[in-house]
Design a protein around this motif. Structure first.
Motif, short mmCIF file in Angstrom:
data_model
loop_
_atom_site.label_atom_id
_atom_site.label_comp_id
_atom_site.label_asym_id
_atom_site.label_seq_id
_atom_site.Cartn_x
_atom_site.Cartn_y
_atom_site.Cartn_z
N THR A 34 0.83 -1.20 0.00
CA THR A 34 0.00 0.00 0.00
C THR A 34 0.87 1.25 0.00
O THR A 34 1.68 1.45 0.91
CB THR A 34 -0.93 0.03 1.22
OG1 THR A 34 -1.74 -1.15 1.22
CG2 THR A 34 -1.82 1.26 1.18
N GLY A 87 0.47 5.18 0.22
CA GLY A 87 -0.54 6.13 0.61
C GLY A 87 -0.08 7.57 0.58
O GLY A 87 1.10 7.85 0.83
N ARG A 93 -3.67 4.59 -1.84
CA ARG A 93 -4.67 5.10 -0.91
C ARG A 93 -4.48 6.61 -0.80
O ARG A 93 -3.41 7.08 -0.41
CB ARG A 93 -4.55 4.44 0.46
CG ARG A 93 -5.63 4.86 1.45
CD ARG A 93 -5.49 4.12 2.77
NE ARG A 93 -5.59 2.68 2.56
CZ ARG A 93 -5.03 1.77 3.34
NH1 ARG A 93 -4.31 2.14 4.38
NH2 ARG A 93 -5.18 0.49 3.08
N CYS A 115 -6.73 2.17 -6.61
CA CYS A 115 -6.44 3.31 -5.72
C CYS A 115 -7.73 3.83 -5.14
O CYS A 115 -8.65 4.22 -5.88
CB CYS A 115 -5.71 4.41 -6.50
SG CYS A 115 -5.05 5.72 -5.45
N GLU A 147 -3.75 5.30 10.49
CA GLU A 147 -3.79 5.39 9.03
C GLU A 147 -2.39 5.30 8.43
O GLU A 147 -2.17 4.61 7.42
CB GLU A 147 -4.43 6.71 8.61
CG GLU A 147 -5.92 6.81 8.86
CD GLU A 147 -6.50 8.15 8.46
OE1 GLU A 147 -7.74 8.27 8.45
OE2 GLU A 147 -5.71 9.08 8.14
#
Length: 387
Positions: free
Chosen positions: A194, A196, A232, A258, A274
């Protein structure tokens, strides 16, 4: 990691009455510091229980709004004159941009008249809160040229200060973002890697559209190379540039690789979760100097990729990989390099890395506190001020 949204109408707030009650006397032998702003997490990060310093609380421009410290009351000539006998040092970090014209110069004149030293930490040689840098540059000219001591966070920034203002800055690194003694979230594993990017409130220093466009191109290149990577994009539901947010949403149409996460501004624990869930954090900067986000990622064990904006790459250079803006291939290479030396969210390796860094931060914190106290005592001796 606390964000600060500056008001649109600082002129009206600047007329709020000054507090009339002076600070309490300081115990003998301790220095009284008026930090601007005192309640900012950065100031807490450079403070220690046994540092020989008492920091005044932020006087409020509007007592009906106790969460707002700006425009800073300390940077007012009347407040300085009223409190000169109980303050040893004024230390400015942030907030000059919220002052009405002329008030900063008047405050500095009042400091000179009272014989009080000014310490200025140059966090932002380019202000990420502003599009037009001219007012900020004028503030820098005043603060850096008239400060008794200048502090900054990296050697690169110190070199720029020497070139532009012929001042020698003391380099003291950025303190931890995750609170000492806290248990950071370990992160949660997913199948794909991931990558981000947090756009936050899309302030002027954030290149939301360009960063997301580059992220999507990089994900395409990673997929072509056989790397399972997902994106993300996280953004506050209240932003300063709604057109940019609309453009980002349009870019993400028909991109199942995404996800766009729109949510209210969250508290620190939720924000840390997060970030901890990421394999790689992408910095979306258009302009700026240093980055608290880099420090948060360091504390949480997340490697960073970003454009070479300011001196963020100097804060933790072994954990920062640069890429060229609007170049998907460059970003894909940077992500691969970050993954090669990084750890997966939720893994034992990530947990061990975070623990090691937390222990190192304890040692660093003591050094940071001591370095600031040394600066305070040096300028007090130099100016002849006393507690």
């Amino acid at each position: 990691m606390t964000e600060q949204l500056l008001p649109e109408n600082v002129q009206t707030w600047a007329q709020a009455p000054l507090p009339t009650a002076p600070p309490e006397p300081t115990p003998a032998g301790r220095l009284t510091i008026a930090s601007v702003p005192a309640g900012h997490p950065y100031v807490r990060g450079i403070s220690g229980a046994d540092d020989g310093v008492v920091r005044l609380r932020d006087p409020l421009p509007d007592p009906a709004d106790p969460d707002r410290w700006w425009p800073p009351v300390v940077l007012d000539a009347a407040w300085i004159t009223q409190n000169a006998d109980v303050v040893d040092v004024v230390h400015v970090h942030f907030g000059a941009e919220s002052l009405p014209p002329g008030r900063l110069a008047g405050a500095l004149d009042a400091l000179d008249a009272a014989g009080l030293p000014l310490v200025y930490t140059a966090h932002d040689l380019t202000n990420p809160q502003l599009a037009d840098q001219a007012p900020h540059e004028a503030d820098l000219d005043l603060l850096i040229s008239r400060a008794s001591a200048v502090i900054t966070l990296t050697d690169g920034a110190a070199d720029e200060i020497a070139r532009r203002w012929d001042r020698t800055a003391v380099v003291i690194p950025h303190p931890a973002i995750v609170a000492e003694g806290a248990t950071p979230p370990p992160g949660r594993a997913t199948g794909a890697f991931t990558v981000g990017v947090h756009l936050r409130d899309i302030r002027p220093g954030i290149d939301a559209v360009g960063s997301v466009r580059t992220l999507l191109a990089g994900l395409t290149d990673l997929r072509a190379a056989g790397v399972a990577a997902a994106g993300r994009v996280v953004v506050n539901d209240r932003v300063r540039d709604s057109d940019a947010l609309d453009a980002v949403a349009a870019l993400l149409t028909d991109r199942p690789d995404c996800v766009l996460v729109r949510r209210p501004r969250v508290a620190d624990p939720e924000l840390e979760q997060e970030v901890a869930d990421l394999d790689v954090a992408l910095l979306p900067y258009r302009h700026g100097t240093h980055s608290g986000w880099v420090e948060l990622c360091h504390d949480l064990g997340v490697p960073v990729v970003g454009p070479r904006v300011g001196y963020a790459h100097e804060q933790h250079p072994d954990e920062f990989t640069a890429f060229e803006p609007d170049d998907g291939v460059s970003l894909a290479r940077a992500v691969l390099a970050a993954l090669a030396r990084g750890t997966r969210p939720g893994s034992g390796e990530r947990a061990a890395l975070v623990q090691r860094r937390a222990l190192a931060r304890v040692v660093q914190h003591r050094a940071i506190v001591r370095a600031h106290t040394d600066v305070y005592r040096t300028v007090v001796r130099r100016t002849g001020a006393s507690a």
